[in-house]
Design a protein around this motif. Structure first.
Motif, PDB file in Angstrom:
ATOM      1  N   VAL A  92      -9.668 -14.975   2.490  1.00  0.00           N
ATOM      2  CA  VAL A  92      -9.556 -13.603   3.942  1.00  0.00           C
ATOM      3  C   VAL A  92      -7.845 -13.189   3.758  1.00  0.00           C
ATOM      4  O   VAL A  92      -7.543 -12.030   4.203  1.00  0.00           O
ATOM      5  N   ALA A  93      -7.289 -13.504   3.349  1.00  0.00           N
ATOM      6  CA  ALA A  93      -6.079 -14.212   3.113  1.00  0.00           C
ATOM      7  C   ALA A  93      -5.659 -13.004   2.070  1.00  0.00           C
ATOM      8  O   ALA A  93      -5.083 -11.982   2.092  1.00  0.00           O
ATOM      9  N   ARG A  94      -6.469 -12.516   0.635  1.00  0.00           N
ATOM     10  CA  ARG A  94      -6.864 -12.068  -0.213  1.00  0.00           C
ATOM     11  C   ARG A  94      -7.012 -10.915  -0.048  1.00  0.00           C
ATOM     12  O   ARG A  94      -6.287  -9.467   0.304  1.00  0.00           O
ATOM     13  N   ARG A  95      -7.776 -10.457   0.917  1.00  0.00           N
ATOM     14  CA  ARG A  95      -8.424  -8.765   1.883  1.00  0.00           C
ATOM     15  C   ARG A  95      -7.186  -8.469   2.506  1.00  0.00           C
ATOM     16  O   ARG A  95      -6.728  -7.255   3.308  1.00  0.00           O
ATOM     17  N   SER A 134       1.595 -13.832  10.629  1.00  0.00           N
ATOM     18  CA  SER A 134       0.881 -13.316  11.771  1.00  0.00           C
ATOM     19  C   SER A 134      -0.157 -12.486  11.118  1.00  0.00           C
ATOM     20  O   SER A 134      -1.204 -12.213  11.765  1.00  0.00           O
ATOM     21  N   VAL A 135      -0.321 -11.910   9.847  1.00  0.00           N
ATOM     22  CA  VAL A 135      -1.191 -11.137   9.240  1.00  0.00           C
ATOM     23  C   VAL A 135      -2.516 -11.928   9.424  1.00  0.00           C
ATOM     24  O   VAL A 135      -3.623 -12.116   9.920  1.00  0.00           O
ATOM     25  N   ILE A 136      -2.137 -13.369   9.077  1.00  0.00           N
ATOM     26  CA  ILE A 136      -3.199 -14.008   8.233  1.00  0.00           C
ATOM     27  C   ILE A 136      -3.584 -14.629   9.662  1.00  0.00           C
ATOM     28  O   ILE A 136      -4.682 -15.111   9.566  1.00  0.00           O
ATOM     29  N   VAL A 137      -3.189 -15.033  10.441  1.00  0.00           N
ATOM     30  CA  VAL A 137      -3.828 -15.723  11.539  1.00  0.00           C
ATOM     31  C   VAL A 137      -4.902 -15.214  12.868  1.00  0.00           C
ATOM     32  O   VAL A 137      -5.668 -14.980  12.658  1.00  0.00           O
ATOM     33  N   ALA A 138      -3.652 -13.613  12.436  1.00  0.00           N
ATOM     34  CA  ALA A 138      -4.771 -12.920  13.076  1.00  0.00           C
ATOM     35  C   ALA A 138      -6.500 -12.466  12.479  1.00  0.00           C
ATOM     36  O   ALA A 138      -7.550 -12.444  13.372  1.00  0.00           O
ATOM     37  N   ALA A 139      -6.372 -12.480  11.410  1.00  0.00           N
ATOM     38  CA  ALA A 139      -7.704 -12.582  10.328  1.00  0.00           C
ATOM     39  C   ALA A 139      -8.459 -13.983  10.641  1.00  0.00           C
ATOM     40  O   ALA A 139      -9.467 -13.429  10.576  1.00  0.00           O
ATOM     41  N   LEU A 140      -8.148 -14.628  11.038  1.00  0.00           N
ATOM     42  CA  LEU A 140      -8.932 -15.564  11.212  1.00  0.00           C
ATOM     43  C   LEU A 140      -9.473 -16.081  11.737  1.00  0.00           C
ATOM     44  O   LEU A 140     -10.546 -15.961  12.227  1.00  0.00           O
ATOM     45  N   ILE A 172     -16.189 -17.421   6.446  1.00  0.00           N
ATOM     46  CA  ILE A 172     -15.569 -18.264   7.189  1.00  0.00           C
ATOM     47  C   ILE A 172     -16.161 -19.063   7.883  1.00  0.00           C
ATOM     48  O   ILE A 172     -15.883 -19.941   7.836  1.00  0.00           O
ATOM     49  N   ALA A 173     -17.046 -18.508   8.802  1.00  0.00           N
ATOM     50  CA  ALA A 173     -17.056 -18.558  10.041  1.00  0.00           C
ATOM     51  C   ALA A 173     -18.694 -20.139   9.873  1.00  0.00           C
ATOM     52  O   ALA A 173     -18.393 -21.084  10.733  1.00  0.00           O
ATOM     53  N   LYS A 174     -19.074 -20.472   8.917  1.00  0.00           N
ATOM     54  CA  LYS A 174     -20.180 -20.764   8.345  1.00  0.00           C
ATOM     55  C   LYS A 174     -19.582 -21.873   8.136  1.00  0.00           C
ATOM     56  O   LYS A 174     -19.772 -23.412   8.403  1.00  0.00           O
ATOM     57  N   ALA A 175     -18.472 -21.692   7.508  1.00  0.00           N
ATOM     58  CA  ALA A 175     -17.845 -23.079   6.878  1.00  0.00           C
ATOM     59  C   ALA A 175     -17.182 -24.102   7.980  1.00  0.00           C
ATOM     60  O   ALA A 175     -17.883 -25.487   7.283  1.00  0.00           O
ATOM     61  N   GLY A 176     -16.306 -23.308   9.161  1.00  0.00           N
ATOM     62  CA  GLY A 176     -15.727 -23.867   9.606  1.00  0.00           C
ATOM     63  C   GLY A 176     -17.002 -24.787  10.629  1.00  0.00           C
ATOM     64  O   GLY A 176     -16.565 -26.076  11.304  1.00  0.00           O
ATOM     65  N   ALA A 177     -18.360 -23.857  10.729  1.00  0.00           N
ATOM     66  CA  ALA A 177     -18.933 -24.435  11.661  1.00  0.00           C
ATOM     67  C   ALA A 177     -20.146 -25.820  11.470  1.00  0.00           C
ATOM     68  O   ALA A 177     -19.990 -26.638  11.926  1.00  0.00           O
ATOM     69  N   GLU A 178     -19.839 -25.328  10.003  1.00  0.00           N
ATOM     70  CA  GLU A 178     -20.123 -26.596   9.700  1.00  0.00           C
ATOM     71  C   GLU A 178     -19.827 -28.078   9.310  1.00  0.00           C
ATOM     72  O   GLU A 178     -19.446 -29.227   9.536  1.00  0.00           O
ATOM     73  N   THR A 205     -10.144 -13.031  13.397  1.00  0.00           N
ATOM     74  CA  THR A 205     -11.333 -11.883  13.474  1.00  0.00           C
ATOM     75  C   THR A 205     -12.399 -12.743  12.715  1.00  0.00           C
ATOM     76  O   THR A 205     -13.865 -12.577  12.920  1.00  0.00           O
ATOM     77  N   ALA A 206     -11.823 -13.619  12.396  1.00  0.00           N
ATOM     78  CA  ALA A 206     -13.419 -13.774  11.040  1.00  0.00           C
ATOM     79  C   ALA A 206     -13.642 -14.530  11.958  1.00  0.00           C
ATOM     80  O   ALA A 206     -15.335 -15.107  11.269  1.00  0.00           O
ATOM     81  N   MET A 207     -13.346 -15.648  12.378  1.00  0.00           N
ATOM     82  CA  MET A 207     -14.010 -16.832  12.701  1.00  0.00           C
ATOM     83  C   MET A 207     -14.973 -16.801  14.102  1.00  0.00           C
ATOM     84  O   MET A 207     -16.049 -17.785  14.610  1.00  0.00           O
ATOM     85  N   GLU A 208     -14.272 -15.502  14.721  1.00  0.00           N
ATOM     86  CA  GLU A 208     -15.155 -14.807  16.120  1.00  0.00           C
ATOM     87  C   GLU A 208     -16.788 -15.099  16.079  1.00  0.00           C
ATOM     88  O   GLU A 208     -16.712 -13.904  15.238  1.00  0.00           O
ATOM     89  N   PRO A 209     -17.531 -16.033  16.910  1.00  0.00           N
ATOM     90  CA  PRO A 209     -18.678 -15.299  16.477  1.00  0.00           C
ATOM     91  C   PRO A 209     -19.206 -14.459  17.493  1.00  0.00           C
ATOM     92  O   PRO A 209     -20.414 -14.519  18.529  1.00  0.00           O
ATOM     93  N   ALA A 210     -19.337 -13.638  16.941  1.00  0.00           N
ATOM     94  CA  ALA A 210     -19.172 -12.164  17.781  1.00  0.00           C
ATOM     95  C   ALA A 210     -20.409 -10.722  16.954  1.00  0.00           C
ATOM     96  O   ALA A 210     -20.506 -10.656  15.431  1.00  0.00           O
ATOM     97  N   GLY A 211     -21.444 -10.737  17.625  1.00  0.00           N
ATOM     98  CA  GLY A 211     -22.516 -10.203  16.946  1.00  0.00           C
ATOM     99  C   GLY A 211     -23.474 -10.607  16.144  1.00  0.00           C
ATOM    100  O   GLY A 211     -23.850 -11.918  15.683  1.00  0.00           O
ATOM    101  N   SER A 212     -24.330  -9.947  14.815  1.00  0.00           N
ATOM    102  CA  SER A 212     -24.613 -10.475  13.672  1.00  0.00           C
ATOM    103  C   SER A 212     -24.245 -10.798  12.733  1.00  0.00           C
ATOM    104  O   SER A 212     -25.255 -11.744  12.219  1.00  0.00           O
TER     105      SER A 212
END
Length: 247
Positions: free
Chosen positions: A40-43, A88-94, A108-114, A96-103
């Motif tokens: 996520v950070a590299r993006r 600030s950029v990486i926290v905002a990206a994290l 990273i969200a899957k890894a965190g959920a596990e 967003t990436a971990m928000e369980p929204a949509g399909s």
């Protein structure tokens, strides 16, 4: 280290993942989570480095450094102003990436959920000098688990609903001949290939001989490779080469 002391200890270019738990987190799951965090950070053109671990509830402290977009090998910028912006950029990206929204559930969200569901972790927080944000808890993890399960069922339904010996044979032959056109898509963080004119997707594997940049989701290309079957159903496709689509 108590969570309350973290903002005081952190520098302007640092952030910490705070895993609220009693027995720690397995090295395997933590490694996967941190690897996906780095992705996520590299993006966002940011490099993350682990600089400390604290006991109690597990805390991983990381330094965020902006990277040169012109030369990755150049010296990293370490000025406080730029570093704070990077955090600030990486926290905002994290978030967003971990928000369980949509399909579409991000890896990273899957890894965190596990971690939350399998490691008896109450929640995962991201802490900086300015704020603390909960990015994963049991409620979010259950939503992600359900979303992932539904996506898997849909993928399996597509796989078996459109299976026909005639077109699978045609697809396999065109791949061998090097003229199978299609689009690359992302399914739950895994790259798939959807051949043109077929309502079907198949996971992608790359041959050890594959050269050049690997295709990214949304790219339309013509590929040369081999479709691997299990019980007459395409299981995955091994790609040898990929070129600009001419169809």
């Amino acid at each position: 280290m108590p969570k309350e002391d973290l903002p005081v200890e952190l520098g302007p270019n640092e952030l910490a993942f705070h895993f609220v738990c009693n027995d720690g987190v397995s090295a395997d799951r933590l490694g996967v989570f941190l690897q996906r965090t780095a992705t996520v950070a590299r993006r966002a053109d940011i490099e993350l480095k682990v600089v400390a671990l604290h006991d109690g509830s597990l805390t991983v402290v990381m330094t965020a450094l902006t990277r040169s977009t012109k030369a990755i090998g150049a010296e990293y910028s370490k000025s406080p102003l730029q570093a704070t912006a990077a955090v600030s950029v990486i926290v905002a990206a994290l978030v967003t990436a971990m928000e369980p929204a949509g399909s579409q559930v991000q890896p990273i969200a899957k890894a965190g959920a596990e971690i939350v569901t399998q490691e008896e972790v109450e929640r995962i927080e991201v802490i900086t000098v300015e704020r603390s944000v909960v990015v994963m808890d049991l409620k979010r993890a259950e939503i992600i688990k359900e979303t992932t399960s539904v996506a898997k069922e849909l993928r399996e339904m597509r796989t078996y609903s459109f299976t026909s010996p005639a077109w699978t044979s045609d697809m396999a032959q065109r791949a061998i001949e090097g003229n199978l056109s299609g689009v690359f898509i992302d399914v739950e963080g895994e790259l798939h290939f959807r051949p043109s004119r077929y309502n079907y997707i198949v996971p992608v594997r790359f041959s050890p001989n594959f050269e050049g940049n690997r295709p990214t989701p949304g790219t339309q290309l013509t590929i040369h490779g081999e479709v691997k079957f299990i019980s007459g159903v395409p299981d995955h496709i091994v790609i040898e080469t990929a070129r600009q689509d001419t169809e």
